[in-house]
Design an enzyme around this catalytic site. Structure first.
Site, short mmCIF file in Angstrom:
data_model
loop_
_atom_site.label_atom_id
_atom_site.label_comp_id
_atom_site.label_asym_id
_atom_site.label_seq_id
_atom_site.Cartn_x
_atom_site.Cartn_y
_atom_site.Cartn_z
N ARG B 126 34.10 -4.54 41.97
CA ARG B 126 34.50 -4.31 40.56
C ARG B 126 34.64 -5.61 39.76
O ARG B 126 35.42 -5.68 38.81
CB ARG B 126 35.80 -3.51 40.48
CG ARG B 126 35.66 -2.10 41.00
CD ARG B 126 36.74 -1.19 40.46
NE ARG B 126 36.69 0.10 41.13
CZ ARG B 126 37.35 0.39 42.25
NH1 ARG B 126 38.13 -0.51 42.80
NH2 ARG B 126 37.23 1.58 42.79
N LYS B 148 25.38 -11.04 28.80
CA LYS B 148 24.63 -9.79 28.98
C LYS B 148 23.94 -9.83 30.33
O LYS B 148 23.19 -10.76 30.63
CB LYS B 148 23.58 -9.64 27.89
CG LYS B 148 24.11 -9.10 26.59
CD LYS B 148 22.93 -8.58 25.78
CE LYS B 148 23.32 -8.17 24.39
NZ LYS B 148 22.13 -7.77 23.61
N GLU B 190 11.83 -18.15 22.42
CA GLU B 190 13.26 -17.93 22.16
C GLU B 190 13.88 -19.16 21.49
O GLU B 190 14.84 -19.03 20.72
CB GLU B 190 14.00 -17.61 23.46
CG GLU B 190 13.56 -16.33 24.16
CD GLU B 190 14.16 -15.04 23.58
OE1 GLU B 190 14.93 -15.11 22.60
OE2 GLU B 190 13.84 -13.95 24.10
N LYS B 231 23.30 -19.75 20.08
CA LYS B 231 23.58 -18.44 20.68
C LYS B 231 25.08 -18.26 20.88
O LYS B 231 25.64 -17.19 20.59
CB LYS B 231 22.85 -18.28 22.02
CG LYS B 231 23.19 -16.95 22.68
CD LYS B 231 22.13 -16.41 23.58
CE LYS B 231 22.51 -15.02 24.08
NZ LYS B 231 21.57 -14.46 25.03
N GLU B 241 28.36 -7.01 20.94
CA GLU B 241 27.25 -6.52 20.13
C GLU B 241 27.60 -5.30 19.30
O GLU B 241 26.95 -4.25 19.39
CB GLU B 241 26.02 -6.22 21.01
CG GLU B 241 24.75 -6.09 20.17
CD GLU B 241 23.47 -6.11 21.00
OE1 GLU B 241 23.51 -5.72 22.16
OE2 GLU B 241 22.45 -6.54 20.45
N ARG B 245 25.78 -9.90 16.53
CA ARG B 245 25.01 -10.30 17.70
C ARG B 245 23.59 -9.75 17.65
O ARG B 245 22.67 -10.32 18.25
CB ARG B 245 25.71 -9.84 18.98
CG ARG B 245 25.03 -10.34 20.23
CD ARG B 245 25.95 -10.31 21.44
NE ARG B 245 25.25 -10.75 22.62
CZ ARG B 245 25.83 -11.13 23.75
NH1 ARG B 245 27.14 -11.14 23.82
NH2 ARG B 245 25.13 -11.52 24.79
N ASN B 249 18.41 -10.36 18.29
CA ASN B 249 17.29 -9.48 18.62
C ASN B 249 16.10 -9.66 17.69
O ASN B 249 15.15 -8.86 17.74
CB ASN B 249 17.75 -8.02 18.61
CG ASN B 249 18.63 -7.71 19.81
OD1 ASN B 249 18.36 -8.17 20.91
ND2 ASN B 249 19.69 -6.96 19.58
N HIS B 252 12.75 -8.74 18.83
CA HIS B 252 12.91 -8.02 20.09
C HIS B 252 12.66 -6.51 19.98
O HIS B 252 12.39 -5.87 20.98
CB HIS B 252 14.29 -8.28 20.69
CG HIS B 252 14.40 -9.61 21.37
ND1 HIS B 252 14.22 -10.80 20.69
CD2 HIS B 252 14.63 -9.96 22.67
CE1 HIS B 252 14.37 -11.81 21.55
NE2 HIS B 252 14.61 -11.33 22.75
N HIS B 256 10.35 -5.53 22.75
CA HIS B 256 10.71 -4.63 23.84
C HIS B 256 9.76 -3.44 23.93
O HIS B 256 9.43 -2.98 25.01
CB HIS B 256 12.15 -4.12 23.66
CG HIS B 256 13.19 -5.13 24.04
ND1 HIS B 256 14.51 -5.04 23.66
CD2 HIS B 256 13.10 -6.27 24.77
CE1 HIS B 256 15.18 -6.06 24.14
NE2 HIS B 256 14.35 -6.83 24.81
N HIS B 271 8.17 -11.61 28.88
CA HIS B 271 9.13 -11.31 27.81
C HIS B 271 8.95 -12.22 26.59
O HIS B 271 8.87 -11.76 25.45
CB HIS B 271 10.55 -11.43 28.36
CG HIS B 271 11.62 -11.22 27.33
ND1 HIS B 271 11.82 -10.01 26.70
CD2 HIS B 271 12.53 -12.08 26.80
CE1 HIS B 271 12.82 -10.13 25.83
NE2 HIS B 271 13.27 -11.36 25.87
#
Lengths: 373, 373
Positions: B126, B148, B190, B231, B241, B245, B249, B252, B256, B271
């Site tokens: 956990r 993330k 990026e 960032k 997010e 945030r 993207n 993206h 994506h 990517h």
């Protein structure tokens, strides 16, 4: 369906605070609370057994009240669903409903469904809100409260998971009427655990009232609400289990080892039965170490026996493995810290404490005696 | 190995604050920082490629400095490792090292390893602490920063995961010397994204200095540190997010969708390449909507082309699918909110913003034009 006013147990965790509703036939009130969460769509996760017994009525009630519920995600019943494979399928099935961030997952079922669906909610889209609708006594008094979610690994129980608090818990005690007697007994082990941890009074009350709890009288609601309150108090003190929360593991270090040894085979041992043996062992071990009176250990065992719960290694159908196997199973438990053994022991009924740095040889000798007793 | 003083980029996230160390050959300094975390044992996760190139030296340096590192957990290289199956194996392999709560997971590798090992660290027991040692430009400037973590689902990229901040990021820019040219270019998409979001000056500086960044001069360290700072600023404003945030993207939403269409086949599209096309498209779409000057869109495309990055749907080897397929792939993206499309658009270079409630028909018409251009 008649709807009554529930008992409300608040869990004051700041930004993650939520309420537990407890009572007979409280679905109507539950749906009102769900609507207040302001969700657009609901993905409901349940298991095959609960699905056939309760899902249709609950989904209809939600839909009748204007909550958009997707086709339910149904997983196989039983501990084996707390696996990587079923987790993956559950996440994918939730995603297939096209719920979005800000929407809701409902976990309708026992501890397995709560742990599994709660964990899925924690990781789908990096975290969705979820509501627990526990349908077993075990889930109502233990696993649905406190935010622990997860699955099992071949290395041990609950070794993979997340702390993810629900937004609401709806514990409808009427649902327990459909529960097999064995499941009710198993959940009851967790109920009396709260007495054994810090309330002699509650334990004595349980000794007096257990038959009404099983029969479904108002004592059942009281017992569930007391248990939730007791657990919530500990969780609020220590949400992420860095300290006091370990008290809730009374009976669980032995118990988890036994579950591991029987490979989580529910036909042989369900969680609550393993905990029952673990509770009796924790008290006998405490007595053996001179920490608590032998009389207390005897009283704990006698009450567990009187409701029909197992209390001894010899009670595990098919055997509980060797002392070495049990010790090995214990040292992979999450509660191991830097190689020493941590146990929850007791100075008496209602006087449990966290015992660090326990000597492994003492545990081994105790287990040897348990086998030969 | 020579060791130099790193640039330090702090990420001030309160109880989850951490530092990013950036520089050439900074492993020695990194190990000092790891020791300060007070760990007992380390489980190191890496991929086959990085393992053969760098793992031995890094493990030796850790061991020589008194950090107990278990046998490394090695996963196959490539995006396909961001799967449920590899996640399960990684969790089990970490558990097999018998690291405990409070110990450390090190993610040594590119974005895939960082996302995968970071997610495993988030859920094993956990939640365990972890350190990112990104070995690709993409990972150094993007995925290793901000917490993330996650894996892909058949429903889309990164749809299952956790927000789990690292305790430290060690970005050794000398490691990028061993990176294939294509990977360096992809990561560079990026880098310039940060200029396009909110710093015209940084974009212009990139136009001037990109060759030195690729060659490994001090400009590379500057570009990585600037990207991490940019960032970190956004992440600190919006860790989970819920708002700003989403600016990260930029490029993206289109990107994506393309990755999804090629089924994450790195041979066709990595990517960063998908992001490069997405960046160019975001600017052309902005220009089409009259939001930004066509000249800006042209300048973005020209720079991407000059470093050898793709900028058009037609640049996707094997085709980018139909307009309908792209639209469908976009609507399962996490950034979809209550059925409307959210895009990051721009009023010019360094002037990006979050555009909610975009008309799907406008996007469809734009994509149709892109196909016919």
């Amino acid at each position: 369906m008649t709807t009554s006013k529930p008992l409300i147990v608040p869990v004051p965790l700041g930004a993650r605070a939520y309420d537990i509703l407890v009572g007979r036939n409280i679905l109507g009130e539950g749906v009102e609370q769900i609507k207040k969460l302001g969700v657009r769509k609901v993905a409901l996760v349940t298991d095959e057994n609960v699905h056939s017994l309760h899902a249709e009525r609950i989904i209809k009630t939600l839909a009748d009240n204007g909550v958009d519920v997707a086709a339910p995600v149904v997983v196989p019943a039983g501990e084996s669903s707390k696996s990587y494979a079923v987790l993956a399928k559950t996440c994918d099935d939730i995603l297939a409903t096209r719920v979005e961030r800000g929407d809701l997952v409902i976990a309708l079922g026992g501890g397995v469904v709560g742990d599994l669906a709660g964990f899925a909610a924690a990781i789908v889209r990096r975290g969705m809100r979820f509501v627990q609708m526990p349908t077993s006594l075990l889930a109502q008094v233990d696993s649905s409260v406190g935010g622990k979610t997860g699955i099992n690994s071949s290395h041990g129980k609950n070794l993979v998971g997340a702390f993810h608090q629900p937004s609401l818990v709806i514990a409808d005690t009427a649902i327990l009427d459909t529960l097999p007697e064995r499941e009710l007994r198993a959940g009851y082990a967790e109920v009396i655990k709260y007495g054994l941890i810090n309330s002699e009074r509650f334990f004595f009350w349980c000794e007096e009232n257990w038959q009404q709890i099983f029969a479904g009288g108002p004592e059942r609601d009281e017992a569930v609400a007391h248990s939730c309150r007791a657990k919530a108090e500990v969780v609020v003190r220590d949400e992420f289990e860095n300290g006091d929360r370990a008290l809730l593991n009374l009976g669980h270090t032995f118990g988890h080892a036994l579950e591991r040894i029987v490979k989580y085979d529910n036909a042989r041992l369900v969680h609550g039965e393993a905990v029952a043996i673990g509770l009796a062992q924790a008290f006998r071990f405490s007595a053996r170490l001179g920490l608590c009176a032998g009389q207390d250990a005897g009283r704990v065992e006698a009450h567990l026996k009187s409701v029909g719960l197992p209390t001894r290694l010899q009670d595990v159908p098919g055997g509980a493995g060797s002392v070495d196997a049990i010790l090995d199973a214990m040292t992979q438990d999450k509660k191991v810290k830097a190689g020493t053994l941590t146990f929850i022991l007791a100075k008496g009924i209602g006087k449990s404490f966290i015992a660090h740095d326990l000597n492994k040889a003492d545990v081994a000798a105790f287990l040897m005696d348990e086998w030969n007793s």
